[in-house]
Write an enzyme that holds these catalytic residues in place. Structure first.
Site, PDB file in Angstrom:
ATOM      1  N   LYS A  17      29.336  42.378   4.003  1.00 49.07           N
ATOM      2  CA  LYS A  17      30.758  42.088   4.273  1.00 49.07           C
ATOM      3  C   LYS A  17      31.454  41.560   3.024  1.00 49.07           C
ATOM      4  O   LYS A  17      32.580  41.927   2.736  1.00 49.07           O
ATOM      5  CB  LYS A  17      30.921  41.019   5.369  1.00 49.07           C
ATOM      6  N   ARG A  92      33.413  33.146  13.748  1.00 47.85           N
ATOM      7  CA  ARG A  92      31.990  33.289  14.044  1.00 47.85           C
ATOM      8  C   ARG A  92      31.634  32.799  15.446  1.00 47.85           C
ATOM      9  O   ARG A  92      30.487  32.875  15.838  1.00 47.85           O
ATOM     10  CB  ARG A  92      31.195  32.460  13.052  1.00 47.85           C
ATOM     11  N   ARG A 131      18.332  38.355  -2.489  1.00 40.27           N
ATOM     12  CA  ARG A 131      19.657  38.276  -3.116  1.00 40.27           C
ATOM     13  C   ARG A 131      19.743  37.150  -4.155  1.00 40.27           C
ATOM     14  O   ARG A 131      19.451  35.996  -3.868  1.00 40.27           O
ATOM     15  CB  ARG A 131      20.698  38.047  -2.020  1.00 40.27           C
ATOM     16  N   ARG A 164      20.961  31.423  -3.430  1.00 38.05           N
ATOM     17  CA  ARG A 164      21.579  30.480  -2.498  1.00 38.05           C
ATOM     18  C   ARG A 164      20.483  29.747  -1.751  1.00 38.05           C
ATOM     19  O   ARG A 164      19.504  30.357  -1.323  1.00 38.05           O
ATOM     20  CB  ARG A 164      22.452  31.247  -1.498  1.00 38.05           C
ATOM     21  N   ARG A 175      19.690  31.623  10.355  1.00 38.08           N
ATOM     22  CA  ARG A 175      21.050  32.186  10.246  1.00 38.08           C
ATOM     23  C   ARG A 175      21.187  33.435  11.115  1.00 38.08           C
ATOM     24  O   ARG A 175      22.221  33.653  11.749  1.00 38.08           O
ATOM     25  CB  ARG A 175      21.376  32.514   8.786  1.00 38.08           C
TER      26      ARG A 175
HETATM   27  P1  AMP Z   1      28.132  32.795   4.794  1.00 37.25           P
HETATM   28  O1  AMP Z   1      28.217  32.772   3.309  1.00 37.25           O
HETATM   29  O2  AMP Z   1      29.310  33.462   5.444  1.00 37.25           O
HETATM   30  O3  AMP Z   1      26.817  33.342   5.311  1.00 37.25           O
HETATM   31  O4  AMP Z   1      28.208  31.265   5.275  1.00 37.25           O
HETATM   32  C1  AMP Z   1      27.260  30.304   4.840  1.00 37.25           C
HETATM   33  C2  AMP Z   1      27.193  29.157   5.835  1.00 37.25           C
HETATM   34  O5  AMP Z   1      28.471  28.514   5.934  1.00 37.25           O
HETATM   35  C3  AMP Z   1      26.850  29.543   7.258  1.00 37.25           C
HETATM   36  O6  AMP Z   1      25.452  29.676   7.472  1.00 37.25           O
HETATM   37  C4  AMP Z   1      27.450  28.385   8.041  1.00 37.25           C
HETATM   38  O7  AMP Z   1      26.643  27.219   7.934  1.00 37.25           O
HETATM   39  C5  AMP Z   1      28.739  28.107   7.267  1.00 37.25           C
HETATM   40  N1  AMP Z   1      29.869  28.916   7.785  1.00 37.25           N
HETATM   41  C6  AMP Z   1      30.588  29.843   7.112  1.00 37.25           C
HETATM   42  N2  AMP Z   1      31.569  30.355   7.864  1.00 37.25           N
HETATM   43  C7  AMP Z   1      31.480  29.736   9.062  1.00 37.25           C
HETATM   44  C8  AMP Z   1      32.203  29.855  10.282  1.00 37.25           C
HETATM   45  N3  AMP Z   1      33.233  30.706  10.419  1.00 37.25           N
HETATM   46  N4  AMP Z   1      31.825  29.057  11.322  1.00 37.25           N
HETATM   47  C9  AMP Z   1      30.800  28.183  11.207  1.00 37.25           C
HETATM   48  N5  AMP Z   1      30.062  28.044  10.097  1.00 37.25           N
HETATM   49  C10 AMP Z   1      30.398  28.806   9.021  1.00 37.25           C
END
Ligand code: AMP
Length: 226
Positions: A17, A92, A131, A164, A175
Protein backbone atom coordinates in the site's frame (compact mmCIF):
# COMPACT_ATOMS: atom_id res chain seq x y z
CA UNK A 1 -8.88 22.21 -8.15
CA UNK A 2 -11.18 19.77 -9.97
CA UNK A 3 -9.92 16.76 -8.08
CA UNK A 4 -11.42 16.35 -4.63
CA UNK A 5 -11.44 12.79 -3.51
CA UNK A 6 -10.34 10.73 -0.55
CA UNK A 7 -8.58 7.54 -1.55
CA UNK A 8 -8.17 4.76 0.99
CA UNK A 9 -5.68 1.96 0.43
CA UNK A 10 -6.79 -0.97 2.53
CA UNK A 11 -4.95 -4.24 3.03
CA UNK A 12 -2.71 -6.17 5.38
CA UNK A 13 0.73 -4.93 6.40
CA UNK A 14 3.21 -5.67 3.62
CA UNK A 15 0.63 -5.61 0.83
CA UNK A 16 2.49 -2.75 -0.91
CA UNK A 17 0.00 0.00 0.00
CA UNK A 18 2.78 2.42 0.94
CA UNK A 19 4.66 2.03 -2.33
CA UNK A 20 1.50 2.54 -4.38
CA UNK A 21 0.16 5.34 -2.19
CA UNK A 22 3.40 7.31 -2.63
CA UNK A 23 3.26 6.87 -6.40
CA UNK A 24 -0.42 7.78 -6.79
CA UNK A 25 -0.12 10.75 -4.42
CA UNK A 26 2.80 12.10 -6.44
CA UNK A 27 1.01 11.63 -9.75
CA UNK A 28 -2.18 13.27 -8.49
CA UNK A 29 -0.38 16.04 -6.59
CA UNK A 30 -2.11 15.17 -3.32
CA UNK A 31 -0.62 14.21 0.07
CA UNK A 32 0.12 10.64 1.08
CA UNK A 33 -1.17 10.19 4.61
CA UNK A 34 0.32 7.16 6.32
CA UNK A 35 -0.73 6.95 9.97
CA UNK A 36 2.09 4.43 10.54
CA UNK A 37 4.64 7.00 9.24
CA UNK A 38 3.08 9.71 11.41
CA UNK A 39 3.35 7.53 14.52
CA UNK A 40 6.93 6.54 13.68
CA UNK A 41 7.82 10.21 13.29
CA UNK A 42 6.26 11.00 16.68
CA UNK A 43 8.30 8.17 18.21
CA UNK A 44 11.55 9.33 16.65
CA UNK A 45 10.91 12.95 17.69
CA UNK A 46 10.17 11.77 21.23
CA UNK A 47 6.85 13.64 21.53
CA UNK A 48 4.19 12.83 24.14
CA UNK A 49 2.20 10.96 21.46
CA UNK A 50 5.35 9.06 20.48
CA UNK A 51 5.95 8.05 24.08
CA UNK A 52 2.38 6.72 24.34
CA UNK A 53 2.32 4.72 21.09
CA UNK A 54 5.83 3.29 21.08
CA UNK A 55 5.18 0.23 23.29
CA UNK A 56 1.93 -0.50 21.43
CA UNK A 57 3.67 -0.43 18.05
CA UNK A 58 6.52 -2.57 19.35
CA UNK A 59 4.00 -5.27 20.27
CA UNK A 60 2.40 -5.05 16.79
CA UNK A 61 -0.96 -3.99 18.25
CA UNK A 62 -3.24 -1.20 17.08
CA UNK A 63 -3.08 2.26 18.64
CA UNK A 64 -6.40 3.23 20.37
CA UNK A 65 -8.92 4.83 18.01
CA UNK A 66 -9.06 8.08 19.96
CA UNK A 67 -5.35 8.79 19.52
CA UNK A 68 -5.49 7.87 15.83
CA UNK A 69 -8.50 10.09 15.18
CA UNK A 70 -7.02 13.12 16.95
CA UNK A 71 -3.89 12.86 14.83
CA UNK A 72 -5.79 12.32 11.58
CA UNK A 73 -8.25 15.17 12.21
CA UNK A 74 -5.36 17.51 12.88
CA UNK A 75 -3.59 16.45 9.69
CA UNK A 76 -6.77 16.82 7.59
CA UNK A 77 -7.04 20.45 8.66
CA UNK A 78 -3.81 21.33 6.82
CA UNK A 79 -4.43 23.28 3.59
CA UNK A 80 -2.71 20.66 1.40
CA UNK A 81 -5.58 18.23 2.14
CA UNK A 82 -8.29 20.40 0.61
CA UNK A 83 -8.07 18.80 -2.83
CA UNK A 84 -7.85 15.17 -1.75
CA UNK A 85 -5.44 12.70 -0.18
CA UNK A 86 -4.42 9.05 -0.13
CA UNK A 87 -4.78 7.23 3.18
CA UNK A 88 -2.40 4.35 3.70
CA UNK A 89 -2.98 2.22 6.81
CA UNK A 90 -6.04 4.19 7.90
CA UNK A 91 -8.83 3.48 8.78
CA UNK A 92 -8.03 0.19 10.48
CA UNK A 93 -11.13 -0.37 12.63
CA UNK A 94 -14.88 0.10 12.10
CA UNK A 95 -15.07 3.03 14.58
CA UNK A 96 -12.24 4.77 12.68
CA UNK A 97 -14.12 4.24 9.38
CA UNK A 98 -17.34 5.64 10.86
CA UNK A 99 -15.57 8.67 12.30
CA UNK A 100 -13.80 9.25 8.99
CA UNK A 101 -17.15 9.26 7.14
CA UNK A 102 -18.38 12.10 9.35
CA UNK A 103 -15.16 13.98 8.96
CA UNK A 104 -15.16 13.66 5.16
CA UNK A 105 -18.75 14.88 4.94
CA UNK A 106 -17.97 17.84 7.18
CA UNK A 107 -15.06 18.75 4.89
CA UNK A 108 -17.15 18.59 1.71
CA UNK A 109 -15.89 15.27 0.38
CA UNK A 110 -18.10 12.60 -1.20
CA UNK A 111 -17.68 8.91 -0.53
CA UNK A 112 -14.06 7.80 -0.44
CA UNK A 113 -12.75 5.44 -3.12
CA UNK A 114 -11.36 2.37 -1.37
CA UNK A 115 -8.92 -0.13 -2.86
CA UNK A 116 -8.31 -3.46 -1.16
CA UNK A 117 -4.81 -4.88 -1.70
CA UNK A 118 -5.21 -8.67 -1.50
CA UNK A 119 -2.16 -10.84 -0.73
CA UNK A 120 -1.96 -14.32 0.89
CA UNK A 121 -0.48 -14.31 4.41
CA UNK A 122 2.51 -16.52 3.57
CA UNK A 123 3.74 -13.95 1.03
CA UNK A 124 3.30 -11.12 3.53
CA UNK A 125 5.53 -12.83 6.08
CA UNK A 126 8.42 -12.97 3.57
CA UNK A 127 7.85 -9.42 2.38
CA UNK A 128 7.74 -7.92 5.88
CA UNK A 129 10.52 -9.85 7.59
CA UNK A 130 12.78 -9.18 4.55
CA UNK A 131 12.00 -5.46 4.30
CA UNK A 132 14.83 -2.97 4.88
CA UNK A 133 14.50 0.76 4.23
CA UNK A 134 17.10 3.43 3.40
CA UNK A 135 17.50 5.75 6.38
CA UNK A 136 18.26 8.65 4.00
CA UNK A 137 15.88 8.50 1.00
CA UNK A 138 13.30 5.93 2.14
CA UNK A 139 14.06 3.50 -0.72
CA UNK A 140 12.65 0.06 0.12
CA UNK A 141 14.51 -3.26 -0.42
CA UNK A 142 13.73 -6.88 0.30
CA UNK A 143 16.73 -8.94 1.32
CA UNK A 144 15.17 -12.07 -0.25
CA UNK A 145 13.54 -10.75 -3.42
CA UNK A 146 15.07 -7.33 -4.19
CA UNK A 147 18.35 -7.04 -2.27
CA UNK A 148 20.68 -4.04 -2.53
CA UNK A 149 23.96 -4.56 -4.46
CA UNK A 150 25.94 -4.12 -1.23
CA UNK A 151 24.27 -5.59 1.89
CA UNK A 152 23.01 -2.91 4.25
CA UNK A 153 23.67 0.00 1.83
CA UNK A 154 21.21 1.84 -0.43
CA UNK A 155 22.03 1.53 -4.18
CA UNK A 156 20.64 4.98 -4.88
CA UNK A 157 22.24 7.25 -2.28
CA UNK A 158 24.58 5.07 -0.19
CA UNK A 159 22.36 5.50 2.90
CA UNK A 160 22.37 2.90 5.67
CA UNK A 161 19.50 0.40 5.45
CA UNK A 162 17.47 -0.13 8.60
CA UNK A 163 14.81 -2.66 9.60
CA UNK A 164 11.63 -1.47 11.29
CA UNK A 165 11.43 -2.81 14.85
CA UNK A 166 7.97 -4.17 14.03
CA UNK A 167 9.19 -6.18 11.01
CA UNK A 168 10.70 -8.83 13.32
CA UNK A 169 8.93 -12.20 12.80
CA UNK A 170 7.17 -12.40 16.18
CA UNK A 171 5.80 -8.86 15.80
CA UNK A 172 4.79 -9.47 12.17
CA UNK A 173 2.67 -12.42 13.33
CA UNK A 174 0.82 -10.15 15.77
CA UNK A 175 0.36 -7.41 13.15
CA UNK A 176 -1.21 -9.90 10.74
CA UNK A 177 -3.47 -11.22 13.52
CA UNK A 178 -4.51 -7.64 14.38
CA UNK A 179 -5.34 -7.12 10.70
CA UNK A 180 -7.55 -10.22 10.58
CA UNK A 181 -9.31 -9.34 13.82
CA UNK A 182 -9.83 -5.61 13.47
CA UNK A 183 -9.23 -4.41 9.90
CA UNK A 184 -10.45 -7.17 7.58
CA UNK A 185 -14.14 -6.42 8.44
CA UNK A 186 -13.65 -3.06 6.67
CA UNK A 187 -13.45 -4.88 3.32
CA UNK A 188 -17.12 -5.91 3.65
CA UNK A 189 -18.06 -2.58 5.19
CA UNK A 190 -16.81 -0.64 2.15
CA UNK A 191 -18.04 -3.28 -0.32
CA UNK A 192 -21.57 -2.87 1.04
CA UNK A 193 -21.27 0.89 0.57
CA UNK A 194 -20.38 0.28 -3.10
CA UNK A 195 -17.03 2.08 -2.97
CA UNK A 196 -14.61 -0.86 -2.98
CA UNK A 197 -12.24 -1.96 -5.72
CA UNK A 198 -9.80 -4.81 -5.31
CA UNK A 199 -6.34 -5.52 -6.71
CA UNK A 200 -4.41 -8.76 -6.59
CA UNK A 201 -1.30 -7.35 -4.91
CA UNK A 202 0.68 -10.59 -4.81
CA UNK A 203 2.65 -9.76 -7.99
CA UNK A 204 5.49 -7.31 -8.66
CA UNK A 205 5.28 -3.53 -8.33
CA UNK A 206 4.79 -2.88 -12.08
CA UNK A 207 1.98 -5.39 -12.37
CA UNK A 208 0.19 -4.06 -9.27
CA UNK A 209 0.64 -0.45 -10.51
CA UNK A 210 -1.10 -1.31 -13.79
CA UNK A 211 -3.99 -3.08 -12.04
CA UNK A 212 -4.41 -0.20 -9.60
CA UNK A 213 -4.37 2.46 -12.31
CA UNK A 214 -7.10 0.58 -14.17
CA UNK A 215 -9.26 0.53 -11.04
CA UNK A 216 -8.73 4.20 -10.27
CA UNK A 217 -9.51 5.26 -13.82
CA UNK A 218 -12.54 3.02 -14.22
CA UNK A 219 -14.01 3.73 -10.79
CA UNK A 220 -17.56 5.01 -11.03
CA UNK A 221 -17.45 8.76 -10.78
CA UNK A 222 -13.68 8.73 -10.34
CA UNK A 223 -12.03 12.01 -11.08
CA UNK A 224 -8.54 10.74 -10.48
CA UNK A 225 -6.23 11.66 -13.32
CA UNK A 226 -3.14 9.51 -13.56
P1 AMP B 1 1.94 0.60 9.46
O1 AMP B 1 3.22 1.25 9.07
O2 AMP B 1 0.75 1.14 8.72
O3 AMP B 1 2.00 -0.92 9.39
O4 AMP B 1 1.68 0.98 10.99
C1 AMP B 1 2.62 0.65 12.01
C2 AMP B 1 1.92 0.58 13.35
O5 AMP B 1 1.35 1.86 13.67
C3 AMP B 1 0.76 -0.39 13.45
O6 AMP B 1 1.18 -1.72 13.71
C4 AMP B 1 -0.04 0.21 14.59
O7 AMP B 1 0.56 -0.06 15.85
C5 AMP B 1 0.10 1.71 14.34
N1 AMP B 1 -0.97 2.22 13.45
C6 AMP B 1 -0.82 2.79 12.23
N2 AMP B 1 -1.99 3.18 11.71
C7 AMP B 1 -2.93 2.84 12.62
C8 AMP B 1 -4.35 2.95 12.66
N3 AMP B 1 -5.04 3.51 11.65
N4 AMP B 1 -4.99 2.49 13.77
C9 AMP B 1 -4.32 1.94 14.80
N5 AMP B 1 -2.99 1.78 14.82
C10 AMP B 1 -2.29 2.23 13.74
Amino acid sequence: MAFKRALIFLGPPGAGKGTQAKRVAKQCGIPHLSTGDMFREAVSRGTELGRQVRPIMERGELVPDELVMQMVEERLSWPDCQGGFVFDGFPRTLPQAERLNGSLRARGFGDPKVVDFAVPHEKLMRRLTGRWTCSVGGEIYNIYDAPPKVPGICDRDGGKLVQRADDRPEVVRERLAAYDRQTRPLVDYYRQRGVLGSVDASGGIEEVSRALDRILQCAKGADVRL
